[in-house]
Design a protein around this motif. Structure first.
Motif: not given
Length: 401
Positions: A240-243, A272-279, A288-296, A303-311
Motif C-alpha cells: 500500500x502506498x500514498x502521497x 493539491x494532489x492526493x493519491x494511493x495505490x494497492x499492489x 510471475x505476477x504483478x498488479x497495481x490499482x491506482x487512484x488520484x 479554478x475550484x475544480x476536483x478531478x478524480x483519476x483511476x487506473x
C-alpha cells in the motif's frame, strides 16, 4: 653568529635524520582488489572500507509506427514512422566509503546529458536506514524496477499519470522481519515535490509519501521483472502506498514536473494532489505476477475544480524453458499485460486501454537480452462521441556491462 651556527646545525641534523628514516612511520595505503560481477567492475580495498562499482547499460530499439504511448486522440493519426534509436545509454557509479554501511550511488543518462540519481544511504541496520539525495521515489513497484530489469519492454500506460518519478529529499526505510507472516518493508519520504533536478520549491509545502509492503510468505519479491530463477517455494507481497503534495504540476517524469492532458500550466501551489495505490506481486516456479490499482485526486485551487483519476493493470509471465540455466541455454519468456486508465471518473465511458504481449530471450538474464513486443491501444471518448485504436510493434536489445 653563534645562534646562526646552532640553528644551521639543528636543521642539518633534522634533515639527516629524515633521510635516514628517523621519522614517524607512515601507514601504507590499503591494497585494492578488482573483480567483475552483476553490478559491473568493482574495486575494493582489502580493509573493506571503500568500494567503487562502475557499470553501463545500452538499449537499442526499433519501433513502428511510433515508439511512445499515444496520449491523446490525435496521436493515433499523427504518429506514423519507422524508428531506430538508442533508447537509453546509462553510466552507473556506486559503492561505499569510510564505512561498509555508508553507501552512495550515481546514475547518468549519456544520451540526454542528465543526472538521474545521486544519493547517499546510511544502511547500518536492516530495520532502520536513511537516504538523502535524488532517486526514484519508492511509490509503485512498476516505476521502481529499473528499465533494464523490466519484464515488458516499457512500463504501462498507468505509469505516466500516477508515477512520482525521481524527486529530491530524504527518507527513512527498512525491513522489519518478525518471522513468518510478520515481515514488512517500509518507506517514509519527505520530498521537495517539484521533480527531478529541482533547485527550488514553489511554496512552503513538501511532498509526503509512504509505502508499506507486507511480505506475505516471509520473504519479499525482488525489484525485478520475470521469474528468471526457478522458485521452489512461492514468494509474494502486498503493498500500500500514498502521497500528498501541492505544486504547479499534475504529473512527473524523467524530464521533471509537467501536466496531464486537460490541465493548464500551473502556478505556485495551484494543484493539491492526493493519491494511493494497492499492489500485489507473486513469483512461483517459472510464473510471475504483478498488479497495481491506482487512484488520484487533483484539486485545482485556482479554478475550484476536483478531478478524480483511476487506473489499474495486471501483468504475468511464464518462463518457457525453466531448466535452461542448467545447460547454459538462453532463457525464453512469454509475458502479457492489460491496463485500463480512466482520466476522469465522472465520465464513465472515457477509457484508455492497453493490451501488450512480449517475448524475451535472456542470454545472461537481464544483463544481455532481446525483447519483442506487440501492443494494441484502444481509446474511447464517448463523452465527445469519438474513439481510436491502433497497433505498435517494437524490438529491443538490452546490453549491460
Amino acid at each position: 653568529m653563534l645562534l646562526k651556527k646552532t640553528l644551521l646545525f639543528f636543521l642539518l641534523g633534522w634533515a639527516m635524520g629524515e633521510s635516514m628514516g628517523f621519522q614517524d612511520p607512515v601507514k601504507p595505503p590499503p591494497a585494492v582488489s578488482t573483480r567483475y560481477g552483476s553490478k559491473g567492475f568493482q574495486f575494493s580495498t582489502d580493509d573493506g572500507l571503500y568500494r567503487l562499482q562502475l557499470a553501463g547499460r545500452l538499449q537499442f530499439r526499433f519501433a513502428t509506427p511510433a515508439d511512445q504511448d499515444p496520449i491523446t486522440y490525435d496521436d493515433f493519426f499523427e504518429q506514423d514512422q519507422n524508428l531506430f534509436k538508442i533508447n537509453r545509454a546509462r553510466l552507473k557509479v556506486g559503492g561505499h566509503a569510510h564505512k561498509p554501511w555508508l553507501t552512495y550511488y550515481f546514475e547518468y543518462e549519456l544520451s540526454a546529458s542528465r543526472i538521474l540519481d545521486f544519493r547517499v544511504m546510511v544502511a547500518k541496520w536492516p530495520w532502520l536506514s536513511f537516504k538523502i539525495g535524488q532517486w526514484k521515489s519508492e511509490y509503485s513497484r512498476e516505476r521502481v524496477i529499473s528499465s533494464g530489469r523490466q519484464q515488458l519492454m516499457e512500463r504501462s500506460i498507468i505509469n505516466r499519470p500516477f508515477t512520482l518519478d525521481r524527486q529530491q529529499g530524504a527518507s527513512v526505510y527498512g525491513r522489519w522481519d518478525g518471522g513468518g507472516l510478520a515481515d514488512f518493508n517500509y518507506h517514509f519520504l519527505v520530498l521537495t515535490g517539484t521533480g527531478i533536478g529541482a533547485r527550488t520549491n514553489d511554496d512552503n509545502h513538501l511532498m509526503y509519501s509512504g509505502r508499506l509492503q507486507w511480505n506475505v510468505l516471509g520473504e519479499g519479491v525482488d525489484m525485478s521483472g520475470s521469474a528468471l530463477n526457478y522458485h521452489q517455494k512461492p514468494t509474494a507481497s502486498i503493498a500500500w502506498a500514498g502521497t500528498t503534495n501541492t505544486s504547479p504540476y499534475t504529473r512527473y517524469s524523467s524530464q521533471g514536473g509537467g501536466q496531464l492532458t486537460g490541465f493548464e500550466n500551473g502556478t505556485a501551489g495551484q494543484y493539491a494532489m492526493d493519491q494511493y495505490l494497492v499492489e500485489t506481486t507473486l513469483m512461483y516456479r517459472a510464473f510471475s505476477w504483478h498488479s497495481e490499482y491506482h487512484r488520484k485526486n487533483i484539486f485545482d485551487t485556482n479554478n475550484d475544480r476536483l478531478s478524480r483519476l483511476q487506473g489499474w493493470f495486471v501483468q504475468a509471465g511464464i518462463l518457457l524453458n525453466a531448466a535452461a540455466s542448467e545447460n547454459s541455454a538462453p532463457k525464453l519468456e512469454l509475458a502479457g499485460r492489460y491496463a485500463l486508465f480512466r482520466p476522469e471518473m465522472r465520465l464513465q465511458e472515457n477509457n484508455e486501454e492497453e493490451y501488450s504481449l512480449a517475448f524475451n530471450c535472456f542470454f545472461n538474464d537481464h544483463l544481455n537480452k532481446l525483447t519483442v513486443d506487440l501492443t494494441h491501444f484502444d481509446f474511447e471518448e464517448k463523452s465527445v462521441n469519438r474513439e481510436a485504436s491502433g497497433w505498435r510493434f517494437r524490438v529491443q536489445y538490452d546490453f549491460s556491462f
